[in-house]
Every structure is written in C-alpha cells, then in structure tokens.
Design an enzyme around this catalytic site. Structure first.
Site, PDB file in Angstrom:
ATOM      1  N   GLY A   8       0.831  -1.208   0.000  1.00 30.37           N
ATOM      2  CA  GLY A   8       0.000   0.000   0.000  1.00 30.37           C
ATOM      3  C   GLY A   8       0.861   1.252   0.000  1.00 30.37           C
ATOM      4  N   GLY A  11      -0.145   5.381  -1.159  1.00 28.81           N
ATOM      5  CA  GLY A  11      -1.063   6.295  -0.487  1.00 28.81           C
ATOM      6  C   GLY A  11      -0.353   7.470   0.181  1.00 28.81           C
ATOM      7  N   ASP A  34       2.367  -1.646  -4.455  1.00 28.49           N
ATOM      8  CA  ASP A  34       1.005  -1.125  -4.382  1.00 28.49           C
ATOM      9  C   ASP A  34       0.163  -1.912  -5.374  1.00 28.49           C
ATOM     10  OD1 ASP A  34      -0.341   1.515  -3.095  1.00 28.49           O
ATOM     11  OD2 ASP A  34      -1.296   1.065  -5.015  1.00 28.49           O
ATOM     12  N   ARG A  36      -1.493  -0.738  -7.683  1.00 27.97           N
ATOM     13  CA  ARG A  36      -1.329  -0.177  -9.031  1.00 27.97           C
ATOM     14  C   ARG A  36       0.053   0.463  -9.170  1.00 27.97           C
ATOM     15  NH1 ARG A  36      -4.956   2.983  -6.194  1.00 27.97           N
ATOM     16  NH2 ARG A  36      -6.662   1.683  -6.901  1.00 27.97           N
ATOM     17  N   ASP A  51      -0.967  -6.981  -5.010  1.00 32.01           N
ATOM     18  CA  ASP A  51      -2.261  -6.878  -4.342  1.00 32.01           C
ATOM     19  C   ASP A  51      -2.126  -7.532  -2.966  1.00 32.01           C
ATOM     20  OD1 ASP A  51      -4.827  -6.964  -3.468  1.00 32.01           O
ATOM     21  OD2 ASP A  51      -5.656  -8.008  -5.216  1.00 32.01           O
ATOM     22  N   TYR A 140     -14.225   1.712   9.853  1.00 27.38           N
ATOM     23  CA  TYR A 140     -12.784   1.996   9.892  1.00 27.38           C
ATOM     24  C   TYR A 140     -12.236   1.752  11.304  1.00 27.38           C
ATOM     25  CZ  TYR A 140      -8.565   4.991   9.613  1.00 27.38           C
ATOM     26  OH  TYR A 140      -7.290   5.496   9.658  1.00 27.38           O
ATOM     27  N   ILE A 170      -3.197  13.006   9.541  1.00 29.74           N
ATOM     28  CA  ILE A 170      -1.841  13.338   9.082  1.00 29.74           C
ATOM     29  C   ILE A 170      -1.924  14.424   8.010  1.00 29.74           C
ATOM     30  CG2 ILE A 170       0.284  12.471   8.021  1.00 29.74           C
ATOM     31  CD1 ILE A 170      -0.348   9.718   9.159  1.00 29.74           C
TER      32      ILE A 170
HETATM   33  N1  SER Z   1      -7.160  10.416   8.955  1.00 30.29           N
HETATM   34  C1  SER Z   1      -8.010   9.287   9.222  1.00 30.29           C
HETATM   35  C2  SER Z   1      -9.400   9.552   8.795  1.00 30.29           C
HETATM   36  O1  SER Z   1      -9.833  10.681   8.908  1.00 30.29           O
HETATM   37  C3  SER Z   1      -8.020   8.969  10.682  1.00 30.29           C
HETATM   38  O2  SER Z   1      -7.041   8.077  10.980  1.00 30.29           O
HETATM   39  O3  SER Z   1     -10.074   8.650   8.414  1.00 30.29           O
END
Ligand code: SER
Length: 318
Positions: A8, A11, A34, A36, A51, A140, A170
């Site tokens: 990954g 990203g 990644d 792609r 993948d 999530y 972040i």
């Molecule tokens: N930055 C993330 C989000 O907003 C939180 O870990 O989903």
C-alpha cells in the site's frame, strides 16, 4: 530493519515513507509495492505491483527480497469506509491478516498504522488514555481495534514483532489523503493557495488530533527501532502532536493570509464521525516507552505547508 517491504505504498503515508526509509536504510533495501503502478516510487529503488489481498504473491515478494520487516499501509479511510463498509472490512482486515500470516511464515516484523478512529463516543474525550474503552462506531475504527487485538495476538502467540501507532489526522503536501474525516486539514491549505477560501465539511468547533508528516515519519522509525524490552505496549501507541478545530486552523492561515475566507457545508457523515472521536490523546506511554516527542506545532506546520503547497501548485501550472 534491514530489508523492508511496504504494501500500500502509493497512499498518503507510503508516498513519503518510502523515500524516508530509503534515505535511512538504503534505496535497494526498501521494496515499495502497491495494487497499481505508482509514479515516483520506482525512481530510486525497487517497486512491484502487488495486491495485498493475495497472500501467495505477498509471500513470494517477501521470500524473493529476503524481507525482515513488513509495513502494511493498506486501508480505506473513515469517511469512504462508511460508503462501503463491506469493502472496507475486506480490504482493511485481509491486508493486515495476510501481512501477519506472511510475517509468521517468514519471521518478519510488522508495522501497521492504527488511528484516533479506534476510539469512539464512549472513550474519554480529553486526554484519552492509552488503555481505555474502545467502542468505535465506524467500520474503519472497528477494523483498527480488531487489527490492534490481532497484532497483539500474533505477538503473544507466535512471537511476531508487531508494532503500531494510533495516528492523528496526518497533514502532508505530497499525496492527498482521500476519504478521511481529517482531510479538511490538508485540503484547506490547497484551497487557501488556489482560491483564498475553503468550504469545510467538518463543524467549526470540533477538536481532533493532527500531526505533520515529518513527525509521523520519524515516529514510525523511532518506534520500529525502539528497544523491545522497553515496550510495555505494542499495538497500538497513542501519539499526540497538536489538536485544533477548523476555526483555529483557519485563524492560523489568516495570520499569514488576512483575506482567507472559511465557510461551512457540513457533511453529516463526517460530522458524526468527528464528534465520536477524541479531542486530544494522552501520549505519555509513547513518550515513556520509546521517547516520542513531536517537533512541529500548528504555527510551524502552517508556515511550511503554505510554502510547500504554493511551490507545488506553481510547478503544476507550468
Ligand atoms: N485520517 C483518518 C481519517 O480521517 C483517521 O485516521 O479517516
């Protein structure tokens, strides 16, 4: 950490973690992958399309490159996860499960980011402790809590060196986050430079923890290099750096751009997620166990972000 595999890698975190790790451990020792092709990641070191949901291919990459540490950065973020919870569970959990299983078979360490999203409305809101109630209400967050437990399980049961950080939002200027609740704190800088105004989807007075990318990158390496005998926790550490509301961030930008305008068009999904997350984490365990200390605050970050985004958009125009 001598030979690193990042899954990954394309990203928001990976696109900066790859060059950062290559600068420390050597270009050839950081294999970026990644799902792609990723512009840039193949320039200075090995890159493969991989993948992470395919454990056979992941195991083959680990064996071929003689990998000793896996960084699993595969995840759908919080807001986009709510649009397709089944897909979020599949991607977020199976990429981690495969990373842990491949690590078990090939004796690797594993780093996985957790998040402030692992907390929920029943967690203490202020100075949220390291060890406390975690009942997130997003898919999530449910994946993050499950991932933390699973990573601790692999450590206890199989002795796998699993480590993780609960990241705040972040803020960075290389790759956009895409689909998170904290994304406003990145987008605001781009729109300030482009148009002098920004329409924010998160309520003006909601506090959330944030961290600037250089601190986030340093925290990952410091945790992974920490003496294992000093770690009482593993999955996952609270880290804190700064906490602010959209209004406070807008005011910080206005100190440098007095005509900057902020309006609000609230996204109910982001509103409810933001309201369910802590105002500010207590990161004393990270400070005590591996010496965590942030170097950036809202003011120094805003200076740096405005300069970096202005330069980037200027280059893109040419
Ligand atoms: N930055 C993330 C989000 O907003 C939180 O870990 O989903």
């Amino acid at each position: 950490m001598k030979k690193i595999l990042i899954v990954g890698a394309g990203g928001q975190i990976g696109s900066e973690l790859v060059p950062y790790l290559r600068s420390i451990y050597g270009n050839d020792n950081v294999v970026a992958t990644d799902v792609r092709e990723c512009k840039g990641l193949a320039d200075d070191g090995p890159f493969e399309v991989l993948d992470a949901l395919n454990p056979t291919n992941m195991a083959s990459a680990v064996a071929r490159h003689n990998i000793d540490t896996i960084f699993n950065l595969v995840a759908l973020l919080s807001a986009v996860g709510e649009r397709n919870p089944q897909m979020a569970w599949n991607i977020n959990m199976n990429a981690l499960f495969n990373s842990l299983e491949v690590a078990r078979q090939h004796h690797c360490a594993v780093f996985t980011p957790s998040s402030i999203g692992a907390f929920g409305p029943t967690s203490p809101k202020d100075m949220t402790p390291q060890d406390t109630i975690m009942q997130p209400t997003t898919i999530y967050g449910i994946c993050k809590v499950t991932g933390e437990l699973l990573s601790n399980y692999y450590h206890q049961k199989y002795g796998i060196d699993t480590r993780s950080i609960r990241f705040p939002g972040i803020i960075s200027n290389k790759t956009l986050p895409g689909g998170g609740t904290t994304d406003y704190a990145v987008e605001i800088y781009y729109e300030a430079i482009r148009n002098g105004r920004y329409t924010c989807a998160v309520p003006h007075d909601v506090y959330m923890d944030m961290i600037y990318m250089p601190d986030a990158l340093r925290s990952i390496v410091e945790l992974m290099e920490a003496d294992p005998f000093k770690l009482k926790h593993r999955n996952s550490f609270n880290v804190a750096s700064m906490s602010f509301t959209p209004d406070i961030l807008a005011a910080e930008i206005r100190k440098r751009m007095p005509n900057f305008e902020m309006s609000y068009d609230i996204d109910p999904v982001k509103e409810s997620i933001a309201n369910s997350w802590p105002n500010q984490l207590d990161d004393s365990c990270a400070r005590e166990e591996w010496g965590w200390k942030p170097q950036w605050d809202i003011s120094s970050m805003t200076d740096d972000m405005l300069a970096a985004v202005a330069k980037k958009l200027e280059v893109e125009k040419k």
